[in-house]
Design a protein around this motif. Sequence first.
Motif, PDB file in Angstrom:
ATOM      1  N   LEU A  24      -3.796 -10.306 -10.027  1.00  0.00           N
ATOM      2  CA  LEU A  24      -3.938  -9.969  -8.615  1.00  0.00           C
ATOM      3  C   LEU A  24      -2.718  -9.233  -8.063  1.00  0.00           C
ATOM      4  O   LEU A  24      -2.855  -8.318  -7.252  1.00  0.00           O
ATOM      5  CB  LEU A  24      -4.179 -11.249  -7.798  1.00  0.00           C
ATOM      6  N   ILE A  25      -1.530  -9.615  -8.522  1.00  0.00           N
ATOM      7  CA  ILE A  25      -0.294  -9.020  -8.007  1.00  0.00           C
ATOM      8  C   ILE A  25      -0.305  -7.496  -8.137  1.00  0.00           C
ATOM      9  O   ILE A  25       0.176  -6.781  -7.258  1.00  0.00           O
ATOM     10  CB  ILE A  25       0.938  -9.601  -8.744  1.00  0.00           C
ATOM     11  N   VAL A  26      -0.884  -7.013  -9.257  1.00  0.00           N
ATOM     12  CA  VAL A  26      -0.936  -5.556  -9.477  1.00  0.00           C
ATOM     13  C   VAL A  26      -1.679  -4.867  -8.333  1.00  0.00           C
ATOM     14  O   VAL A  26      -1.291  -3.785  -7.888  1.00  0.00           O
ATOM     15  CB  VAL A  26      -1.606  -5.239 -10.834  1.00  0.00           C
ATOM     16  N   GLY A  27      -2.741  -5.510  -7.824  1.00  0.00           N
ATOM     17  CA  GLY A  27      -3.552  -4.902  -6.770  1.00  0.00           C
ATOM     18  C   GLY A  27      -2.970  -5.030  -5.376  1.00  0.00           C
ATOM     19  O   GLY A  27      -3.364  -4.277  -4.479  1.00  0.00           O
ATOM     20  N   ILE A  28      -2.062  -6.010  -5.174  1.00  0.00           N
ATOM     21  CA  ILE A  28      -1.527  -6.231  -3.816  1.00  0.00           C
ATOM     22  C   ILE A  28      -0.020  -5.961  -3.757  1.00  0.00           C
ATOM     23  O   ILE A  28       0.660  -6.400  -2.833  1.00  0.00           O
ATOM     24  CB  ILE A  28      -1.838  -7.661  -3.326  1.00  0.00           C
ATOM     25  N   LEU A  29       0.472  -5.221  -4.733  1.00  0.00           N
ATOM     26  CA  LEU A  29       1.896  -4.916  -4.846  1.00  0.00           C
ATOM     27  C   LEU A  29       2.455  -4.328  -3.540  1.00  0.00           C
ATOM     28  O   LEU A  29       3.459  -4.813  -3.004  1.00  0.00           O
ATOM     29  CB  LEU A  29       2.101  -3.922  -5.997  1.00  0.00           C
ATOM     30  N   ASP A  30       1.784  -3.308  -3.026  1.00  0.00           N
ATOM     31  CA  ASP A  30       2.268  -2.633  -1.822  1.00  0.00           C
ATOM     32  C   ASP A  30       2.212  -3.544  -0.599  1.00  0.00           C
ATOM     33  O   ASP A  30       3.114  -3.518   0.255  1.00  0.00           O
ATOM     34  CB  ASP A  30       1.451  -1.363  -1.563  1.00  0.00           C
ATOM     35  N   ASP A  31       1.163  -4.369  -0.506  1.00  0.00           N
ATOM     36  CA  ASP A  31       1.005  -5.264   0.640  1.00  0.00           C
ATOM     37  C   ASP A  31       2.122  -6.315   0.672  1.00  0.00           C
ATOM     38  O   ASP A  31       2.666  -6.634   1.739  1.00  0.00           O
ATOM     39  CB  ASP A  31      -0.361  -5.953   0.608  1.00  0.00           C
ATOM     40  N   LEU A  32       2.458  -6.857  -0.490  1.00  0.00           N
ATOM     41  CA  LEU A  32       3.543  -7.840  -0.563  1.00  0.00           C
ATOM     42  C   LEU A  32       4.880  -7.182  -0.244  1.00  0.00           C
ATOM     43  O   LEU A  32       5.744  -7.781   0.409  1.00  0.00           O
ATOM     44  CB  LEU A  32       3.589  -8.482  -1.955  1.00  0.00           C
TER      45      LEU A  32
END
Length: 395
Positions: A24-32
């Motif tokens: 999941l982290i790969v997909g929400i990298l920018d959001d985090l």
Amino acid sequence: MKQFKVQSFVLVLIGFTLGFSEFLIVGILDDLSQQFDVPVATVGYLVTIFAMVYAISTPIITLMIGKTNLFWSLLVLMAIFTVGNAMSVMAPNFALLAVSRVVTALVSGVAISIALSFVSHIAPMAKRGWLLSWVFSGFSIASVLGVPLGTWISTNFGWRMAFLTIIGISIVTMGLIFGSLPRDFKQRGSSIGGQLALLKDSRIRIGMFLPMFNLAAIYVFYTFLRPIITTQLHFSTTMLTVLLFIFGIANIIGNQASGRLTNGPGLHAMPGVYVGQFILMMLLPFTFNLQWVGAAVLMLLIISMPLLNSPIQIHFLQVAEQGYPQSIVLASSLNSIFSNFGIALGSATGGVIVSHLGMNAVGPGGAAYTLITLLMVCWLNRVNKRTATSLGSKG
């Protein structure tokens, strides 16, 4: 037959749930990065931290399990996994988010190792390669459905809701485990030293490093897949979700091809795979100005990523069953342990490359690890041939 289908579905669902959380982290990298005001490269190290903890904790906890009932062990591990994701939902800052990922990583590797051990327990020999490929495909399905879904949820409702979705799925998974998997499954009792005897076998020692360097090569660029798609290939945010879905399908295709390889050439096919992967890695930076060509190269690389899974898993299990039956769970864990060492190595390498050389260098950086993998698989095939010849002459 119906019971086997249900049990098979549950094992695949375990792979999906664990994969959803890990990737999941790969997909929400920018959001985090925006939420916690830290650079994207720093958020990328969450992938490294997760993988390192996963790889280090898995053999330790696996050895501690010993002859403990594997059904109840799996349920306990999935409960801790759920708690770890709940901590992610509530994390008020980046440091505590990192701690929550450590908790999740501690149990993820052992959980999938036990799930893979159940494959050999419930599946007849003719079905093992098929079921193994589908359990690994659970991770690919997480890429197809989980990562794009998580990215969409994060974009529209916030990244915390994405982790909340994982919690819901993991609770359902625990209920299905409780209702379907056999409760009397234990590995043959042995001391920790007895289990570690598996590692004395050269076929195991060489084989361990194949998944490590295989994924190290891929994760040099895969950790930064989202920024590659949006900033290097200049696709829109809408196309990002579409491409993540397509790449997830590509990963499933690779996993299913991996299952077919176990009934065919197996590890003997892998040298050709790595020659092709090396060429694609070297071409990658030249495709960043050719939008769809670049997307096609990424897709082929992602297809190549899981091709090793089933052949190397069958290799580990066969060596253990023939000479080290007390080490079945440890043998089942080796692929995931060293895959995550590879993810940690590749993502850390990618972070250094992006920070100092830029995105254009991630392809050639990954190619160096592909070359090592090629040499390792040729060495293992030679050792396997020599061992088979030796056993044949004794017979």
